[in-house]
Design a protein around this motif. Structure first.
Motif, PDB file in Angstrom:
ATOM      1  N   UNK A  21       0.807  -1.230  -0.132  1.00  0.00           N
ATOM      2  CA  UNK A  21       0.119  -0.090   0.037  1.00  0.00           C
ATOM      3  C   UNK A  21       0.645   1.394   0.108  1.00  0.00           C
ATOM      4  N   UNK A  22       1.987   1.132   0.714  1.00  0.00           N
ATOM      5  CA  UNK A  22       2.957   2.384   0.746  1.00  0.00           C
ATOM      6  C   UNK A  22       3.361   2.486  -0.451  1.00  0.00           C
ATOM      7  N   UNK A  23       3.929   1.464  -1.256  1.00  0.00           N
ATOM      8  CA  UNK A  23       4.391   1.625  -2.351  1.00  0.00           C
ATOM      9  C   UNK A  23       3.461   2.140  -3.599  1.00  0.00           C
ATOM     10  N   UNK A  24       2.208   1.679  -3.410  1.00  0.00           N
ATOM     11  CA  UNK A  24       1.215   2.227  -4.347  1.00  0.00           C
ATOM     12  C   UNK A  24       1.049   3.625  -4.040  1.00  0.00           C
ATOM     13  N   UNK A  25       0.839   4.209  -2.841  1.00  0.00           N
ATOM     14  CA  UNK A  25       0.794   5.485  -2.663  1.00  0.00           C
ATOM     15  C   UNK A  25       1.855   6.380  -3.039  1.00  0.00           C
ATOM     16  N   UNK A  31       2.891   9.863  -9.980  1.00  0.00           N
ATOM     17  CA  UNK A  31       2.074   9.946 -11.153  1.00  0.00           C
ATOM     18  C   UNK A  31       1.378  11.393 -11.254  1.00  0.00           C
ATOM     19  N   UNK A  32       0.794  11.660 -10.048  1.00  0.00           N
ATOM     20  CA  UNK A  32       0.332  12.846 -10.162  1.00  0.00           C
ATOM     21  C   UNK A  32       1.520  14.213 -10.313  1.00  0.00           C
ATOM     22  N   UNK A  33       2.500  14.142  -9.757  1.00  0.00           N
ATOM     23  CA  UNK A  33       3.635  15.108 -10.109  1.00  0.00           C
ATOM     24  C   UNK A  33       3.910  14.919 -11.641  1.00  0.00           C
ATOM     25  N   UNK A  76       3.792  -0.699 -18.643  1.00  0.00           N
ATOM     26  CA  UNK A  76       3.496  -1.836 -17.687  1.00  0.00           C
ATOM     27  C   UNK A  76       3.708  -1.328 -16.390  1.00  0.00           C
ATOM     28  N   UNK A  77       4.642  -0.504 -16.066  1.00  0.00           N
ATOM     29  CA  UNK A  77       4.803  -0.082 -14.598  1.00  0.00           C
ATOM     30  C   UNK A  77       4.011   0.830 -13.848  1.00  0.00           C
ATOM     31  N   UNK A  79       0.503   2.090 -15.852  1.00  0.00           N
ATOM     32  CA  UNK A  79      -0.911   2.339 -16.627  1.00  0.00           C
ATOM     33  C   UNK A  79      -1.780   1.582 -15.720  1.00  0.00           C
ATOM     34  N   UNK A  80      -1.408   0.246 -15.104  1.00  0.00           N
ATOM     35  CA  UNK A  80      -2.453  -0.474 -14.472  1.00  0.00           C
ATOM     36  C   UNK A  80      -2.798   0.386 -13.091  1.00  0.00           C
ATOM     37  N   UNK A  81      -1.773   1.069 -12.546  1.00  0.00           N
ATOM     38  CA  UNK A  81      -1.970   1.745 -11.279  1.00  0.00           C
ATOM     39  C   UNK A  81      -2.810   2.868 -11.395  1.00  0.00           C
ATOM     40  N   UNK A  82      -2.503   3.600 -12.806  1.00  0.00           N
ATOM     41  CA  UNK A  82      -3.242   4.868 -12.922  1.00  0.00           C
ATOM     42  C   UNK A  82      -4.769   4.444 -13.326  1.00  0.00           C
TER      43      UNK A  82
END
Ligand code: C2E
Ligand code: MG
Ligand code: MG
Ligand code: MG
Length: 293
Positions: A21-25, A31-33, A76-77, A79-82
């Protein structure tokens, strides 16, 4: 004993979850930046006509120039998270803008290249997607007839009514619609007759089994026939060898993409490559293709 083991396992899992969860955050924040600082760039891979082995257009593929990393970051690193967080909507808007701007710049230099842009399910279903597409085309002056949107089969499955409405509006704008990674997503073919699709892209996993006799060949050939009998065009993805190319030509596949022709390139390299190769004669004359915005 069993009890304490269970407890340990629980502690282990939750510690891992927290780490993930921390890594995702952290990824979400960067990504926002990256969106704010315009760190995303596009590379372009030629899309080739099998008729003369020359380019008819390009596919725009996003890369991330993260200033904290030494090399480009591939989709691949992130897009899924976005996609998961919904940031893919803002990302997709930037991608579309950059692609249309670039396409317009090439057009102004006398290169009427078709531009294929990947759109995720979440982006396609976002409330003002059609408005964004229409505004972007107008602002950049890129002709709708040169824009192709790539969606995957899974996009065509959920919320059929909404999806159908969006795809019809895209068609009415004059935009083409390709199904990416075809054959890997879902086995229901009924959507092919329901949606206004213009192209199927045979997934790389089938193409790389060519030219040997086998399932990949049978499937590739079936997709070519299916596309044509439904009035669509067909394009092979991930062509890496001349033998694959010849097998596709024998099947009367019209377009291909892959390392055999070229890897995706930054815009300047793409332009030089296209000038050297020459445009496909199957590209319609600009007068027919391009109506003023
Ligand atoms: P895709 O749309 O199916 O794009 C094809 C991928 O295959 C690209 O990877 C391309 O570099 C790679 N490829 C092309 N030719 C060959 C070949 O001959 N052999 C092999 N092994 N690979 C080949 P890439 O650029 O890493 O993109 C991966 C995926 O990320 C794309 O798959 C697409 O689903 C997604 N993507 C890329 N850009 C965007 C974007 O702007 N928006 C969205 N939503 N998704 C994107
Ligand atoms: Mg694609
Ligand atoms: Mg694909
Ligand atoms: Mg793919």
């Amino acid at each position: 004993r069993a009890k304490s083991e269970g407890k340990n396992r629980l502690a282990f899992y939750s510690e891992n979850l927290t780490k993930a969860a921390k890594l995702r955050l952290a990824l979400d924040r960067s990504i926002r930046r990256a969106l704010e600082n315009r760190e995303f760039v596009l590379h372009y891979q030629p899309q080739m006509s099998l008729h003369d082995d020359r380019p008819t257009g390009v596919e725009a593929l996003v890369r991330w120039k993260d200033p904290t990393r030494a090399s480009l970051v591939y989709p691949d690193e992130f897009i899924g998270e976005a996609e998961r967080t919904g940031l893919v909507v803002a990302l997709g808007t930037q991608v579309l803008e950059m692609a249309c701007q670039q396409g317009r710049a090439w057009l102004d230099e006398g290169l009427p290249l078709h531009m294929a842009v990947n759109v995720s399910a979440r982006q396609l279903r976002s409330p003002n997607f059609i408005q964004v597409v229409a505004d972007t085309l107008e602002r950049t002056g890129f002709p709708a007839g040169l824009l192709e949107i790539e969606i995957t089969e899974s996009t065509l499955i959920g919320d059929t009514e909404k999806t159908l409405a969006v795809l019809m509006m895209l068609r009415d704008l004059g935009v083409s619609l390709a199904v990416d990674d075809f054959g890997t997503g879902y086995s229901s073919l009924s959507y092919l007759q329901r949606f206004p699709l213009t192209k199927l892209k045979i997934d790389r996993s089938f193409v790389n089994q060519l030219p040997d006799v086998g399932a990949g060949c049978a499937i590739s050939e079936a997709v070519v026939k299916l596309s044509h009998s439904l009035g669509m065009t067909v394009q092979a993805e991930g062509v890496e060898t001349v033998r694959q190319l010849e097998a596709l030509r024998a099947m009367q596949c019209e377009f291909y993409q892959g390392y055999y022709a070229s890897r995706p390139m930054p815009p300047d390299a793409l332009r030089a490559w296209v000038l050297e190769r020459g445009l496909s004669e199957t590209i319609k004359a600009p007068e027919e293709e391009i109506s003023p915005p």
